[in-house]
Motif scaffolding. Structure first.
Motif, PDB file in Angstrom:
ATOM      1  N   GLY A  49       5.925  -4.276  32.305  1.00 56.30           N
ATOM      2  CA  GLY A  49       7.127  -3.447  32.275  1.00 56.30           C
ATOM      3  C   GLY A  49       6.761  -1.985  32.288  1.00 56.30           C
ATOM      4  N   HIS A  50       5.878  -1.627  33.207  1.00 54.48           N
ATOM      5  CA  HIS A  50       5.438  -0.236  33.372  1.00 54.48           C
ATOM      6  C   HIS A  50       4.660  -0.121  34.677  1.00 54.48           C
ATOM      7  CE1 HIS A  50       1.583  -1.848  32.181  1.00 54.48           C
ATOM      8  NE2 HIS A  50       2.053  -2.212  31.013  1.00 54.48           N
ATOM      9  N   TRP A  95       5.246  -0.613  39.912  1.00 47.22           N
ATOM     10  CA  TRP A  95       5.794  -1.133  38.664  1.00 47.22           C
ATOM     11  C   TRP A  95       5.442  -2.604  38.586  1.00 47.22           C
ATOM     12  CZ3 TRP A  95       8.340   1.482  34.842  1.00 47.22           C
ATOM     13  CH2 TRP A  95       8.978   0.698  33.860  1.00 47.22           C
ATOM     14  N   GLU A  97       5.699  -6.274  35.943  1.00 52.10           N
ATOM     15  CA  GLU A  97       5.979  -6.963  34.695  1.00 52.10           C
ATOM     16  C   GLU A  97       5.557  -8.417  34.813  1.00 52.10           C
ATOM     17  OE1 GLU A  97       9.881  -5.179  34.715  1.00 52.10           O
ATOM     18  OE2 GLU A  97      10.788  -7.122  35.113  1.00 52.10           O
ATOM     19  N   SER A 117      -3.704   5.978  27.849  1.00 53.73           N
ATOM     20  CA  SER A 117      -2.250   5.893  27.663  1.00 53.73           C
ATOM     21  C   SER A 117      -1.526   6.852  28.613  1.00 53.73           C
ATOM     22  CB  SER A 117      -1.875   6.187  26.208  1.00 53.73           C
ATOM     23  OG  SER A 117      -2.310   7.485  25.860  1.00 53.73           O
ATOM     24  N   TYR A 120       0.088   5.598  32.053  1.00 51.09           N
ATOM     25  CA  TYR A 120       1.248   4.707  32.093  1.00 51.09           C
ATOM     26  C   TYR A 120       2.534   5.462  32.441  1.00 51.09           C
ATOM     27  CZ  TYR A 120      -1.133   0.864  29.539  1.00 51.09           C
ATOM     28  OH  TYR A 120      -1.958  -0.160  29.144  1.00 51.09           O
ATOM     29  N   ILE A 121       3.405   4.818  33.204  1.00 52.55           N
ATOM     30  CA  ILE A 121       4.798   5.262  33.328  1.00 52.55           C
ATOM     31  C   ILE A 121       5.642   4.126  32.750  1.00 52.55           C
ATOM     32  CG2 ILE A 121       6.661   5.992  34.849  1.00 52.55           C
ATOM     33  CD1 ILE A 121       4.554   6.773  36.922  1.00 52.55           C
ATOM     34  N   TYR A 122       6.311   4.376  31.618  1.00 51.18           N
ATOM     35  CA  TYR A 122       7.059   3.332  30.914  1.00 51.18           C
ATOM     36  C   TYR A 122       8.552   3.339  31.242  1.00 51.18           C
ATOM     37  CZ  TYR A 122       3.359   1.705  27.768  1.00 51.18           C
ATOM     38  OH  TYR A 122       2.232   1.135  27.243  1.00 51.18           O
ATOM     39  N   ASN A 123       8.990   4.441  31.887  1.00 49.12           N
ATOM     40  CA  ASN A 123      10.419   4.571  32.170  1.00 49.12           C
ATOM     41  C   ASN A 123      10.679   4.299  33.659  1.00 49.12           C
ATOM     42  OD1 ASN A 123      12.719   6.395  33.165  1.00 49.12           O
ATOM     43  ND2 ASN A 123      13.081   6.215  30.960  1.00 49.12           N
ATOM     44  N   TYR A 124      11.596   3.369  33.952  1.00 50.04           N
ATOM     45  CA  TYR A 124      11.770   2.957  35.352  1.00 50.04           C
ATOM     46  C   TYR A 124      12.325   4.087  36.226  1.00 50.04           C
ATOM     47  CZ  TYR A 124      12.428  -0.020  39.382  1.00 50.04           C
ATOM     48  OH  TYR A 124      12.338  -0.553  40.652  1.00 50.04           O
ATOM     49  N   GLU A 126      11.801   7.254  35.777  1.00 51.70           N
ATOM     50  CA  GLU A 126      10.659   8.162  35.996  1.00 51.70           C
ATOM     51  C   GLU A 126       9.753   7.598  37.101  1.00 51.70           C
ATOM     52  OE1 GLU A 126       6.881   9.614  33.411  1.00 51.70           O
ATOM     53  OE2 GLU A 126       8.667   9.111  32.278  1.00 51.70           O
ATOM     54  N   PHE A 127       9.582   6.279  37.086  1.00 53.41           N
ATOM     55  CA  PHE A 127       8.785   5.627  38.128  1.00 53.41           C
ATOM     56  C   PHE A 127       9.409   5.842  39.508  1.00 53.41           C
ATOM     57  CE2 PHE A 127       8.509   1.698  40.729  1.00 53.41           C
ATOM     58  CZ  PHE A 127       7.190   1.834  41.150  1.00 53.41           C
TER      59      PHE A 127
END
Ligand code: TYD
Length: 138
Positions: A49-50, A95, A97, A117, A120-124, A126-127
């Motif tokens: 999920g990133h 992305w 998952e 760390s 990582y891009i954790y926000n969709y 932002e991706f």
């Protein structure tokens, strides 16, 4: 351009039990800097999920099965991993998952980078912005 594809690994069949191996830069197109594994996943849970900006990875279902969903912002791709003699190679900038883990499944991930760390891009959303900028720069 980034992409995800299945890579078959050598399988040495033997009545005593089969054997598969992997060599960096030969079976996977990068130097292997790190290995980690995901296990004891409770039913219905998701991992991943990133996205990664730089990291490339190769994912193998060492035991059991699970699905890897890869998104490039335009299309989604689903790969079912259920054998230990092939894996999914994912280049950077995608992305991903991991879902539908079977009981006792073990996911081995070989990575092209040490843990960072900041990669990582954790926000969709932002991706999606990241992908759009990338697409427009090409
Ligand atoms: P994360 O990569 O977010 O897990 P997943 O993608 O499977 O959901 O990592 C979960 C936690 O583990 C996070 O706090 C960072 C830590 N971690 C490390 O310290 N080293 C590693 O090599 C990895 C992959 C994760």
């Amino acid at each position: 351009m980034s992409h995800a594809h299945i890579i078959n690994l050598p399988k040495i069949e033997d009545p005593r039990g089969n054997l598969t191996f992997i060599e960096e830069s030969r079976h996977v197109p990068f130097e292997i800097k790190r290995a980690y594994w995901i296990y004891d996943v409770p039913g219905g849970e998701k991992r991943g999920g990133h996205a990664f900006k730089e990291q490339q990875e190769f994912i193998i279902a060492l035991s059991g099965s699970f699905d890897v969903v890869v998104k490039d912002g335009l299309q989604d791709y689903r790969f079912h991993l259920n054998r230990s003699y092939f894996g999914l190679c994912i280049t950077h900038g995608l992305w991903r998952e991991m879902v539908n883990f079977s009981t006792n499944s073990v996911a081995l991930i070989l990575s092209s980078t040490f843990y960072d760390s900041g990669d990582y891009i954790y926000n969709y959303d932002e991706f999606l912005n990241y992908r759009n900028k990338w697409r427009n720069s090409m």
